[in-house]
Design a protein around this motif. Structure first.
Motif, mmCIF file in Angstrom:
data_model
loop_
_atom_site.group_PDB
_atom_site.id
_atom_site.type_symbol
_atom_site.label_atom_id
_atom_site.label_comp_id
_atom_site.label_asym_id
_atom_site.label_seq_id
_atom_site.Cartn_x
_atom_site.Cartn_y
_atom_site.Cartn_z
ATOM 1 N N TRP B 34 26.675 -16.913 115.005
ATOM 2 C CA TRP B 34 26.856 -15.533 114.535
ATOM 3 C C TRP B 34 26.651 -15.478 113.022
ATOM 4 O O TRP B 34 27.112 -16.357 112.289
ATOM 5 C CB TRP B 34 28.259 -15.030 114.872
ATOM 6 N N TYR B 35 25.962 -14.424 112.599
ATOM 7 C CA TYR B 35 25.693 -14.210 111.192
ATOM 8 C C TYR B 35 26.057 -12.778 110.825
ATOM 9 O O TYR B 35 25.903 -11.857 111.624
ATOM 10 C CB TYR B 35 24.209 -14.440 110.874
ATOM 11 N N GLN B 36 26.513 -12.607 109.586
ATOM 12 C CA GLN B 36 26.792 -11.289 109.041
ATOM 13 C C GLN B 36 25.745 -10.965 107.983
ATOM 14 O O GLN B 36 25.520 -11.765 107.074
ATOM 15 C CB GLN B 36 28.189 -11.255 108.389
ATOM 16 N N GLN B 37 25.101 -9.818 108.126
ATOM 17 C CA GLN B 37 24.119 -9.402 107.135
ATOM 18 C C GLN B 37 24.556 -8.087 106.514
ATOM 19 O O GLN B 37 24.415 -7.020 107.113
ATOM 20 C CB GLN B 37 22.728 -9.263 107.765
ATOM 21 N N ALA B 38 25.076 -8.173 105.305
ATOM 22 C CA ALA B 38 25.445 -6.963 104.574
ATOM 23 C C ALA B 38 24.178 -6.283 104.078
ATOM 24 O O ALA B 38 23.117 -6.903 103.963
ATOM 25 C CB ALA B 38 26.361 -7.327 103.412
ATOM 26 N N LEU B 39 24.293 -5.013 103.759
ATOM 27 C CA LEU B 39 23.136 -4.227 103.341
ATOM 28 C C LEU B 39 22.483 -4.850 102.105
ATOM 29 O O LEU B 39 23.159 -5.141 101.114
ATOM 30 C CB LEU B 39 23.585 -2.787 103.041
ATOM 31 N N GLY B 40 21.179 -5.112 102.206
ATOM 32 C CA GLY B 40 20.452 -5.654 101.072
ATOM 33 C C GLY B 40 20.641 -7.134 100.836
ATOM 34 O O GLY B 40 20.203 -7.660 99.807
ATOM 35 N N GLN B 41 21.275 -7.811 101.759
ATOM 36 C CA GLN B 41 21.548 -9.245 101.615
ATOM 37 C C GLN B 41 20.917 -10.040 102.750
ATOM 38 O O GLN B 41 20.513 -9.478 103.769
ATOM 39 C CB GLN B 41 23.060 -9.497 101.604
ATOM 40 N N GLY B 42 20.869 -11.349 102.552
ATOM 41 C CA GLY B 42 20.456 -12.221 103.639
ATOM 42 C C GLY B 42 21.615 -12.485 104.573
ATOM 43 O O GLY B 42 22.784 -12.322 104.199
#
Lengths: 113, 115
Positions: B34-42
């Motif tokens: 699982w990965y979290q991708q915040a807005l504008g980030q990898g």
């Protein structure tokens, strides 16, 4: 600790021009290296990967990348940009034998008509 | 071959609530990350599950937890939601025996908005 640096958060090229997206990594040993593309509101799609062997790797949609150990780089290129290449591109690194990826912050490619 | 599927695709929660996101891995894959991708980030690595056990964790607090089931599907649970949890949550599956060494196959993500 491993890290990935993508130079240029935004890159614009004209249709038909060369695409060059830069990626540098820091790692004590040669890692696995990846380039992914992300279209708006979608997940990540693998473009190409380097694990072992030939340092110039070819991927989908005409993209290729060259692993340069001496420069700790894995830059992505495409000879001739197409409008459909407009997307966000992520470089990623992982230690051999793991699936934990470290991603760069991404480069948004814009292709101008 | 069925790819990685995630549900729901979008959801809105309020601060302090709990959320469960679901992921079905690609056929033949036994590892889910699982990965979290915040807005504008990898994307940032949250954790990985292999054969129903956590097998690696990133720099996320314990209120982020997960499960993997015998059919290799997975859940991501987040308790006590905070505004900064707003992000695209990506599930990825892989298999060390597939011959695609180190390659992750991603779903399209679940976009969580915390108000």
């Amino acid at each position: 600790a491993q890290s990935v640096t993508q130079l240029g958060s935004h890159v614009s090229v004209s249709e038909g021009a060369l695409v060059l997206l830069r990626c540098n990594y820091s790692s004590s040993v040669p890692p696995y290296l990846f380039w992914y593309v992300q279209y708006p509101n979608q997940g990540l799609q693998l473009l190409l990967k380097y694990t072992t062997g030939a340092t110039l790797v070819k991927g989908i949609n005409g993209f290729e990348a060259e692993f340069k150990k001496s420069e700790t780089s894995f830059h992505l290129t495409k000879p001739s940009a197409h409008m459909s290449d407009a997307a966000e591109y992520f470089c990623a690194v992982s230690d051999r034998g793991t699936y934990k990826y470290i991603f760069g912050t991404g480069t948004r490619l814009k292709v101008l008509a | 071959e069925t790819g990685v599927t995630q549900s729901p695709t979008h959801l809105i929660k309020t601060r302090g609530q709990q959320v469960t996101l679901r992921c079905s891995s690609q056929s033949g894959h036994n590892t889910v990350s699982w990965y979290q991708q915040a807005l504008g980030q990898g994307p940032q690595f949250i954790f990985q599950y292999y054969r129903e056990e956590e097998n690696g964790r990133g720099n996320f607090p314990p209120r982020f937890s997960g499960l993997q089931f015998p059919n290799y599907s997975s859940e991501l649970n987040v308790n006590a939601l905070e505004l900064d949890d707003s992000a695209l949550y990506l599930c990825a599956s892989s298999s060390g025996t597939s011959g695609t060494v180190g390659e992750l196959f991603f779903g399209e993500g679940s976009r969580l908005t915390v108000l």
